[in-house]
Write a protein that holds these residues in place. Structure first.
Motif, PDB file in Angstrom:
ATOM      1  N   ALA B  83      41.066 -91.869 -16.700  1.00  0.00           N
ATOM      2  CA  ALA B  83      40.206 -93.356 -18.102  1.00  0.00           C
ATOM      3  C   ALA B  83      41.519 -93.965 -18.477  1.00  0.00           C
ATOM      4  CB  ALA B  83      39.491 -92.565 -19.443  1.00  0.00           C
ATOM      5  N   GLY B  84      42.510 -93.085 -19.020  1.00  0.00           N
ATOM      6  CA  GLY B  84      43.240 -94.155 -19.875  1.00  0.00           C
ATOM      7  C   GLY B  84      44.200 -94.689 -18.655  1.00  0.00           C
ATOM      8  N   LEU B  85      44.568 -94.151 -17.367  1.00  0.00           N
ATOM      9  CA  LEU B  85      44.923 -95.456 -16.013  1.00  0.00           C
ATOM     10  C   LEU B  85      44.402 -96.414 -15.344  1.00  0.00           C
ATOM     11  CD1 LEU B  85      46.136 -92.328 -13.791  1.00  0.00           C
ATOM     12  CD2 LEU B  85      47.240 -94.128 -14.446  1.00  0.00           C
ATOM     13  N   GLN B  86      42.395 -96.579 -16.076  1.00  0.00           N
ATOM     14  CA  GLN B  86      41.891 -97.315 -15.680  1.00  0.00           C
ATOM     15  C   GLN B  86      41.523 -98.317 -17.096  1.00  0.00           C
ATOM     16  OE1 GLN B  86      38.175 -95.532 -15.358  1.00  0.00           O
ATOM     17  NE2 GLN B  86      37.449 -96.476 -13.234  1.00  0.00           N
ATOM     18  N   THR B  87      42.426 -97.847 -18.234  1.00  0.00           N
ATOM     19  CA  THR B  87      42.448 -98.821 -18.949  1.00  0.00           C
ATOM     20  C   THR B  87      44.013 -99.985 -18.722  1.00  0.00           C
ATOM     21  OG1 THR B  87      41.856 -96.938 -20.425  1.00  0.00           O
ATOM     22  CG2 THR B  87      42.515 -99.405 -21.577  1.00  0.00           C
ATOM     23  N   VAL B  88      44.794 -98.884 -18.599  1.00  0.00           N
ATOM     24  CA  VAL B  88      45.960 -99.601 -18.107  1.00  0.00           C
ATOM     25  C   VAL B  88      45.882-100.415 -16.931  1.00  0.00           C
ATOM     26  CG1 VAL B  88      48.364 -99.683 -17.286  1.00  0.00           C
ATOM     27  CG2 VAL B  88      47.283 -97.635 -18.742  1.00  0.00           C
ATOM     28  N   ILE B  89      45.584-100.315 -15.970  1.00  0.00           N
ATOM     29  CA  ILE B  89      44.282-101.106 -15.034  1.00  0.00           C
ATOM     30  C   ILE B  89      43.688-102.303 -15.323  1.00  0.00           C
ATOM     31  CG2 ILE B  89      43.091-101.666 -12.635  1.00  0.00           C
ATOM     32  CD1 ILE B  89      44.074 -98.334 -12.503  1.00  0.00           C
ATOM     33  N   ASP B  90      42.774-102.050 -16.526  1.00  0.00           N
ATOM     34  CA  ASP B  90      42.251-103.427 -16.695  1.00  0.00           C
ATOM     35  C   ASP B  90      43.160-104.325 -17.587  1.00  0.00           C
ATOM     36  OD1 ASP B  90      39.799-102.190 -15.125  1.00  0.00           O
ATOM     37  OD2 ASP B  90      38.861-101.561 -17.218  1.00  0.00           O
ATOM     38  N   ASP B  91      43.816-103.536 -19.062  1.00  0.00           N
ATOM     39  CA  ASP B  91      44.698-104.270 -19.387  1.00  0.00           C
ATOM     40  C   ASP B  91      45.663-105.496 -18.085  1.00  0.00           C
ATOM     41  OD1 ASP B  91      42.982-103.681 -21.423  1.00  0.00           O
ATOM     42  OD2 ASP B  91      44.320-102.461 -21.954  1.00  0.00           O
ATOM     43  N   GLU B  92      45.883-104.610 -18.092  1.00  0.00           N
ATOM     44  CA  GLU B  92      48.020-104.623 -17.415  1.00  0.00           C
ATOM     45  C   GLU B  92      47.610-105.735 -16.044  1.00  0.00           C
ATOM     46  OE1 GLU B  92      51.448-102.482 -17.858  1.00  0.00           O
ATOM     47  OE2 GLU B  92      50.067-101.331 -19.779  1.00  0.00           O
ATOM     48  N   LEU B  93      46.748-105.506 -15.795  1.00  0.00           N
ATOM     49  CA  LEU B  93      47.240-105.692 -14.086  1.00  0.00           C
ATOM     50  C   LEU B  93      45.429-106.629 -13.615  1.00  0.00           C
ATOM     51  CD1 LEU B  93      48.214-102.039 -12.100  1.00  0.00           C
ATOM     52  CD2 LEU B  93      49.574-104.678 -12.312  1.00  0.00           C
ATOM     53  N   GLY B  94      44.233-106.314 -14.807  1.00  0.00           N
ATOM     54  CA  GLY B  94      43.776-107.243 -13.878  1.00  0.00           C
ATOM     55  C   GLY B  94      43.860-108.265 -13.326  1.00  0.00           C
ATOM     56  N   GLU B  95      45.453-109.360 -13.224  1.00  0.00           N
ATOM     57  CA  GLU B  95      45.325-110.824 -12.841  1.00  0.00           C
ATOM     58  C   GLU B  95      45.672-109.941 -10.938  1.00  0.00           C
ATOM     59  OE1 GLU B  95      48.073-113.547 -13.996  1.00  0.00           O
ATOM     60  OE2 GLU B  95      47.037-113.408 -15.890  1.00  0.00           O
ATOM     61  N   GLN B  96      45.888-108.533 -10.316  1.00  0.00           N
ATOM     62  CA  GLN B  96      45.914-108.281  -9.648  1.00  0.00           C
ATOM     63  C   GLN B  96      44.844-107.591  -8.684  1.00  0.00           C
ATOM     64  OE1 GLN B  96      48.744-107.997 -12.621  1.00  0.00           O
ATOM     65  NE2 GLN B  96      49.656-109.603 -11.450  1.00  0.00           N
ATOM     66  N   VAL B  97      44.376-106.780  -9.426  1.00  0.00           N
ATOM     67  CA  VAL B  97      44.031-105.931  -8.937  1.00  0.00           C
ATOM     68  C   VAL B  97      42.458-106.859  -8.809  1.00  0.00           C
ATOM     69  CG1 VAL B  97      42.529-103.882  -9.022  1.00  0.00           C
ATOM     70  CG2 VAL B  97      45.261-103.924  -9.690  1.00  0.00           C
ATOM     71  N   GLU B  98      41.582-106.779  -8.048  1.00  0.00           N
ATOM     72  CA  GLU B  98      40.333-107.295  -7.410  1.00  0.00           C
ATOM     73  C   GLU B  98      39.731-106.633  -7.629  1.00  0.00           C
ATOM     74  OE1 GLU B  98      40.459-109.716  -3.779  1.00  0.00           O
ATOM     75  OE2 GLU B  98      38.715-108.497  -3.941  1.00  0.00           O
ATOM     76  N   ARG B  99      39.170-104.871  -7.534  1.00  0.00           N
ATOM     77  CA  ARG B  99      38.443-104.101  -7.066  1.00  0.00           C
ATOM     78  C   ARG B  99      38.884-102.557  -7.636  1.00  0.00           C
ATOM     79  NH1 ARG B  99      36.518-102.874  -2.645  1.00  0.00           N
ATOM     80  NH2 ARG B  99      37.304-104.090  -1.681  1.00  0.00           N
ATOM     81  N   VAL B 100      38.532-101.555  -8.247  1.00  0.00           N
ATOM     82  CA  VAL B 100      39.125 -99.890  -8.048  1.00  0.00           C
ATOM     83  C   VAL B 100      37.665 -99.400  -7.879  1.00  0.00           C
ATOM     84  CG1 VAL B 100      39.772 -98.894 -10.658  1.00  0.00           C
ATOM     85  CG2 VAL B 100      40.513-101.594 -10.078  1.00  0.00           C
ATOM     86  N   TYR B 101      38.640 -98.499  -7.529  1.00  0.00           N
ATOM     87  CA  TYR B 101      37.139 -97.364  -7.167  1.00  0.00           C
ATOM     88  C   TYR B 101      37.972 -95.881  -7.333  1.00  0.00           C
ATOM     89  CZ  TYR B 101      34.922 -94.181  -3.489  1.00  0.00           C
ATOM     90  OH  TYR B 101      34.504 -92.939  -3.114  1.00  0.00           O
ATOM     91  N   VAL B 102      37.696 -95.917  -7.994  1.00  0.00           N
ATOM     92  CA  VAL B 102      38.103 -93.832  -8.159  1.00  0.00           C
ATOM     93  C   VAL B 102      37.496 -92.517  -6.652  1.00  0.00           C
ATOM     94  CG1 VAL B 102      38.632 -91.491 -10.037  1.00  0.00           C
ATOM     95  CG2 VAL B 102      38.179 -94.571 -10.842  1.00  0.00           C
ATOM     96  N   GLU B 103      38.024 -91.810  -6.248  1.00  0.00           N
ATOM     97  CA  GLU B 103      37.900 -91.187  -5.164  1.00  0.00           C
ATOM     98  C   GLU B 103      37.990 -89.450  -5.290  1.00  0.00           C
ATOM     99  OE1 GLU B 103      38.214 -90.847  -0.517  1.00  0.00           O
ATOM    100  OE2 GLU B 103      39.926 -89.981  -1.265  1.00  0.00           O
ATOM    101  N   SER B 104      36.765 -89.012  -5.895  1.00  0.00           N
ATOM    102  CA  SER B 104      36.721 -87.846  -6.524  1.00  0.00           C
ATOM    103  C   SER B 104      37.080 -86.756  -5.437  1.00  0.00           C
ATOM    104  CB  SER B 104      35.795 -87.610  -7.399  1.00  0.00           C
ATOM    105  OG  SER B 104      34.661 -87.159  -6.493  1.00  0.00           O
TER     106      SER B 104
END
Lengths: 246, 304
Positions: B83-104
C-alpha cells in the motif's frame, strides 16, 4: 567588326608577351591576311577574337561587343557569329560529310528541317555536291578543307576566321580554297586568314597585317607577303578598309 | 532535335565505355545495397521498439520470504508495504507511470502453471515459491525508467527494480552495430563509386574531345556540351540504384518474410513495403552522387 585596342597577351608570367600593345581594326566585309613567322602572335589574335583567351591588357571588340566583360555563358552566342577553319581540318572521322556539317547545326539546336535544307545548299556551294555520304578519310585534303569551310559557314556567320587553311595543301588546291574563301567574303562575310602561304598572299592582293614578335610591323592594303616587295609596289594603304564591302 | 541528339550522344557514350559503365553500375549497386541495408536495420530497430516498448514494463520485485537483499531484512513484504509503495507511485510518479498492476503470489503461480504445466525442469513448485511484484507501465519507457528506479529502489518491501527493456538492449546494440558497419562499408563503397564515376566521365569526355572541341567552337551552349556526360553518369548510377533496390527487395523477401518471420513470428519485421519506402532515397543518392562527380569533372574537361 573586329577591333583590338592596345591588346597585350602574356601566357606565362615573366615570359615574352605573345602580343604586345597591338591595335588593329577589321571592318565589316573585309578580307585580311594575317602574316608573320611562327610565334609572331597570329594564332593568339584569332584565339582572342574567339574568346578562347582573354587579353592580359587592352580590349577586344567583336561585332560591337566588348569581350572583356562578356560573361562566359554568352560566349557560345558570340561563337555562333564566328566560323573558324583550321589547318588540320578537325573533321569527325566517324561521321559522313553531311553529318559533319549538320553537327554544327545540331549542337546549337537547329531544327531537323532547317538542317535538311541548309546542309545540301552549303555543300553545293563549296563544291561537294554528291559527296554527302563520304567519310573524311575518303576525301582529298582540299575536299576535307571544303567540308570544314562548309561547317564553319553553314550557320552564315558574319565573321570567318581561318588559321592557315592552306597550310596542308598543294598550290593548286590552295587556289581552290582561296577562291571559296573569296566567294564567302563577297557575300559580306568578314574573313581573317592567318597564313604562311606566300604565293597566295601575293596573288590575292588583299589587306595584309604583319605581326612580328607580338607587334604589328605592317598594315598594308593590297599588300604582299614580304615587306621588301612593298617598297617596290608602293601601294597606298588608306582606302583598303572598304574593300569587299558588298 | 535537341532531345534526340542528346539521347543519341548518351547512347553512344554508354556503349563506347561499356566496361566502365558496367563497373559504375556494379559499384553503385553494391554501395547502395549497403546503404539500404543500414537503413532497413534502423527501420527494423524502430519497429522492434514500437512493438516491444508498448509491452515492456518495469517490474518491482517485492521481498520474498528469505531474501538475502538488505532491504528485505524485515522479511516478506507486507500488505502495508505494498500500500505504501502504491501511495509513493501515485504521489511521486504520477507523471511517469501510466498503469499499475500488482501481481500477487497467487497470480504469479497461475501464470507459472499456465506456462509450465509440468513444473519447471521437472521440479514441482508451489505458490509459496513464487514472488509477488508490482508491474508498472511507463508513459515513456526510454527516459522514465531511471526516475522510477531511483524513487522505488531501497523502499521497504522492495527487493529490486527491473527494467524489462534491459533484456532487449543487447539485441538493439547488436543491430545498431550491424547498421553502423553497413553504413561504414556503404561510405567506402560510395567513395569508390564517386571516383569511378569521375574516371568514367573523364574517359568519356576524353574519347569525345574532338566532338566537344568542335561543339565549343561552333557555339554549342555549355549545357548542351555537358548534359550527355552528366546524364551518362547519372543513368549508370541510377541503374545501379535500381539493382540495389531489387537486391534488397529479394533479400528481405527471402531472408525476413519467408524465413525469419516464419520461424520467429512474435515480432514485427521489415518487409517489401519498407524496401520500396527506402528506394526513392537510394535512387536520389545515386543521382546526386553522379551529378556532383560529373559537375566537378566536367568543369575541368569541357571548359568553354
Amino acid at each position: 567588326m573586329i577591333r583590338l585596342e592596345n591588346v597585350t597577351k602574356v601566357y606565362a608570367r615573366g615570359a615574352r608577351p605573345a602580343l604586345d600593345d597591338v591595335s588593329l581594326e577589321v571592318e565589316r566585309g573585309e578580307f585580311v591576311f594575317l602574316v608573320g613567322a611562327s610565334g609572331s602572335g597570329k594564332s593568339t589574335c584569332l584565339r582572342l577574337v574567339l574568346r578562347e583567351e582573354r587579353p592580359s591588357a587592352g580590349k577586344v571588340f567583336v561585332a560591337g561587343r566588348d569581350l572583356s566583360n562578356l560573361s562566359s555563358w554568352k560566349v557560345p552566342e558570340l561563337r555562333r557569329k564566328i566560323g573558324i577553319v583550321f589547318q588540320d581540318f578537325r573533321l569527325l572521322p566517324n561521321k559522313t560529310v553531311f553529318e559533319n556539317v549538320a553537327f554544327a547545326l545540331q549542337v546549337i539546336g537547329k531544327r531537323r528541317h532547317t538542317i535538311q535544307l541548309e546542309v545540301p545548299e552549303v555543300l553545293e556551294m563549296v563544291g561537294l555536291g554528291g559527296k554527302e555520304k563520304r567519310r573524311p578519310h575518303e576525301l582529298s585534303g582540299g575536299e576535307q578543307q571544303r567540308v570544314a569551310i562548309a561547317r564553319a559557314y553553314v550557320n552564315r556567320p558574319p565573321i570567318l576566321l581561318a588559321d592557315e587553311p592552306t597550310g596542308n595543301l598543294d598550290p593548286t588546291t590552295s587556289m581552290g580554297i582561296m577562291r571559296l574563301l573569296d566567294r564567302i567574303n563577297r557575300t559580306g562575310t568578314t574573313v581573317v586568314m592567318a597564313t604562311h602561304d606566300e604565293d597566295t598572299v601575293n596573288q590575292w592582293r588583299r589587306r595584309v597585317v604583319e605581326l612580328s614578335d607580338g607587334h604589328v610591323t605592317r598594315d598594308q592594303a593590297e599588300g604582299t607577303y614580304d615587306s621588301s616587295r612593298r617598297v617596290r609596289d608602293m601601294t597606298p594603304a588608306p582606302d583598303a578598309v572598304t574593300v569587299g564591302d558588298a | 532535335m535537341r532531345a534526340q541528339f542528346i539521347l543519341g550522344e548518351i547512347g553512344s557514350g554508354l556503349r563506347r565505355n561499356l566496361s566502365m559503365t558496367i563497373s559504375v553500375i556494379l559499384v553503385t549497386f553494391v554501395s547502395l545495397t549497403f546503404v539500404g541495408a543500414a537503413a532497413l536495420i534502423q527501420m527494423q530497430i524502430g519497429k522492434l521498439k514500437d512493438d516491444w516498448y508498448d509491452r515492456v514494463e518495469v517490474t518491482v520485485y517485492l521481498c520474498p520470504n528469505d531474501s538475502p537483499a538488505p532491504t528485505c531484512a524485515a522479511g516478506e513484504a507486507t500488505e502495508d508495504d505494498i500500500a505504501g509503495l502504491q501511495t509513493v507511485i501515485d504521489d511521486e510518479l504520477g507523471e511517469q507511470v501510466e498503469r499499475v498492476y500488482v501481481e500477487s503470489k497467487a497470480d504469479a503461480f497461475a501464470a507459472f502453471q499456465e506456462r509450465f504445466p509440468d513444473g519447471y525442469m521437472s521440479v514441482p513448485l508451489t505458490e509459496d515459491d513464487m514472488q509477488a511484484s508490482i508491474r508498472l507501465k511507463l508513459v515513456d519507457p526510454e527516459t522514465d525508467y531511471v526516475v522510477v528506479s531511483d524513487v522505488l529502489t531501497g523502499r521497504p518491501g522492495v527487493e529490486s527494480v527491473e527494467d524489462q527493456r534491459a533484456i532487449f538492449e543487447p539485441l538493439f546494440l547488436a543491430l545498431n552495430r550491424a547498421s553502423l558497419i553497413a553504413a561504414g562499408l556503404a561510405g567506402v563503397m560510395l567513395l569508390a563509386a564517386v571516383l569511378l564515376i569521375t574516371t568514367t566521365i573523364r574517359l568519356s569526355a576524353f574519347s569525345r574531345r574532338r566532338e566537344t572541341s568542335i561543339m565549343r567552337l561552333v557555339g554549342a551552349s555549355n549545357v548542351f556540351i555537358q548534359l550527355p556526360f552528366l546524364l551518362e553518369g547519372a543513368i549508370a548510377a541510377v541503374i545501379g540504384a535500381l539493382f540495389a533496390v531489387g537486391g534488397l527487395y529479394v533479400g528481405v523477401q527471402y531472408l525476413v518474410t519467408d524465413w525469419l518471420a516464419q520461424s520467429v513470428s512474435w515480432v514485427a519485421y521489415v518487409d517489401g513495403t519498407d524496401v520500396l519506402f527506402v528506394a526513392p532515397a537510394l535512387i536520389g543518392i545515386a543521382f546526386v552522387l553522379a551529378a556532383i562527380s560529373s559537375v566537378v569533372t566536367l568543369r575541368r574537361y569541357t571548359r568553354i
